[in-house]
Design an enzyme around this catalytic site. Structure first.
Site, PDB file in Angstrom:
ATOM      1  CG  ASP A  24       6.815  -3.028   3.581  1.00  0.00           C
ATOM      2  OD1 ASP A  24       6.536  -2.669   2.243  1.00  0.00           O
ATOM      3  OD2 ASP A  24       6.709  -3.729   4.565  1.00  0.00           O
ATOM      4  CE  LYS A  33       1.177  -4.569   5.648  1.00  0.00           C
ATOM      5  NZ  LYS A  33       0.457  -3.242   4.554  1.00  0.00           N
TER       6      LYS A  33
END
Length: 354
Positions: free
Chosen positions: A245, A256
């Site tokens: 991300d 995650k």
């Protein structure tokens, strides 16, 4: 090695999580998969922001694409004679979209692209916005296919792999990042076995990843997140492959929650660790992982599964959505620009500049 020409995309790339109809953005509702295939229709930028926040659409590239179309929808609610005038009026909508998920850099990156083209646009600024939103989606799909071939080229034939969360077509414009490498590796007969962690608390691995692979006819084995170290010790996997991300200037990578512990276990067991993400996920302005804002979600997400409570009343919970894997635990970062082996500040600067 890039063997993208040998990948059957008709088989391995047919799921699409986002569809722009010309009037609205249709999102495959990932909260309801795998048992219900249903689309959420977004007719406004606020509806897109809510879909991003509520995880109807998720995955860093996908939420960036969704945000681009959210700006197109917001443009329908204002009047302006030029792009610069429109930009001032659209700023509140842009801020609401950006606040929907703060950790994923692709969201801010996509909105920055929309701002940039809008500032330079003339009376046709609405058309300019629509073209840019489509370009973001098209470029992501092309990048994913290229990264898939690059990443697969690192994997020795006969290897087993473990992946985490969902990094496939559902998280992108199509094909996927880490799951794109796995698709390419299967197509090239480099990967012999795929394992997927369930990925609590939203179970993206259990609900989404193994479902995606099933649609492609790829046999995948689901494991409990807590079984990963034992799996690595068994010798059944040679690579852990994850998405990202946000990737910092020194190679530290936010992904995650649970990715960090996988990297630690992988290093202990001699299993290689690969991060796959488009260059839009790279944030050279963030020096290291300590500077990343880690999104916290409702602790209540840990209290049950599928709407059934499994925890006694009065229990407290802590629910960070992401963690940061230090760059020194990563064997390779794969982007559409190439492979960065053993990432550090110098190698990242050589690939992406300052």
């Amino acid at each position: 090695m890039n063997d993208s020409a040998h990948i059957d995309y008709a088989r391995y790339d047919h799921i699409r999580p986002l569809l722009w109809t010309g009037d609205a953005l249709e999102l495959l509702d990932q909260r309801k998969l795998p048992f219900v295939v249903e689309h959420v229709r977004c007719d406004s930028s606020d509806a897109v922001a809510e879909a991003i926040h509520s995880l109807a659409v998720r995955g860093a590239p996908a939420i960036g694409i969704a945000a681009g179309w959210g700006v197109v929808l917001a443009a329908r609610e204002i009047a302006a004679d030029s792009g610069s005038e429109a930009l001032q009026k659209l700023e509140p909508a842009l801020l609401r979209l950006n606040a929907a998920r703060p950790t994923a850099v692709n969201l801010a990156w996509a909105l920055m692209r929309m701002r940039r083209v809008l500032a330079a646009a003339g009376p046709d600024w609405r058309d300019v916005l629509a073209r840019e939103a489509q370009a973001i989606a098209d470029e992501d799909l092309a990048a994913n296919r290229h990264m898939g071939a690059l990443g697969a080229g690192l994997i020795a034939p006969g290897s087993g792999v473990l992946t985490h969360c969902n990094t496939g077509s559902l998280a992108t414009a199509g094909f996927g990042t880490a799951l794109g490498v796995i698709r390419a590796g299967m197509a090239q007969q480099r990967i012999s076995k795929v394992f997927a962690g369930e990925t609590r608390p939203w179970l993206q691995g259990a609900r989404l990843t193994v479902w995606e692979l099933q649609q492609d006819g790829i046999d995948a084995t689901l494991i409990a997140d807590s079984a990963a170290s034992h799996l690595m010790k068994s010798g059944l996997v040679q690579w852990v492959i994850v998405g990202a991300d946000r990737i910092c200037a020194n190679g530290d990578t936010a992904n995650k929650i649970g990715s960090y512990q996988l990297a630690i276990a992988a290093r202990h067991h001699g299993v290689k660790f690969m991060v796959v993400a488009p260059s839009s996920t790279v944030d050279m302005a963030t020096a290291d992982g300590d500077q990343i804002e880690i999104e916290q979600r409702d602790p209540g997400e840990l209290f049950g599964v599928g709407g059934v409570r499994t925890v006694a009343d009065g229990i407290h919970a802590w629910n960070p959505v992401f963690d940061v894997t230090p760059g020194h635990l990563i064997d390779a970062i794969v982007t559409e620009r190439g492979v960065i082996a053993q990432p550090d500040l110098a190698r990242m600067q050589a690939a992406f500049g300052n």
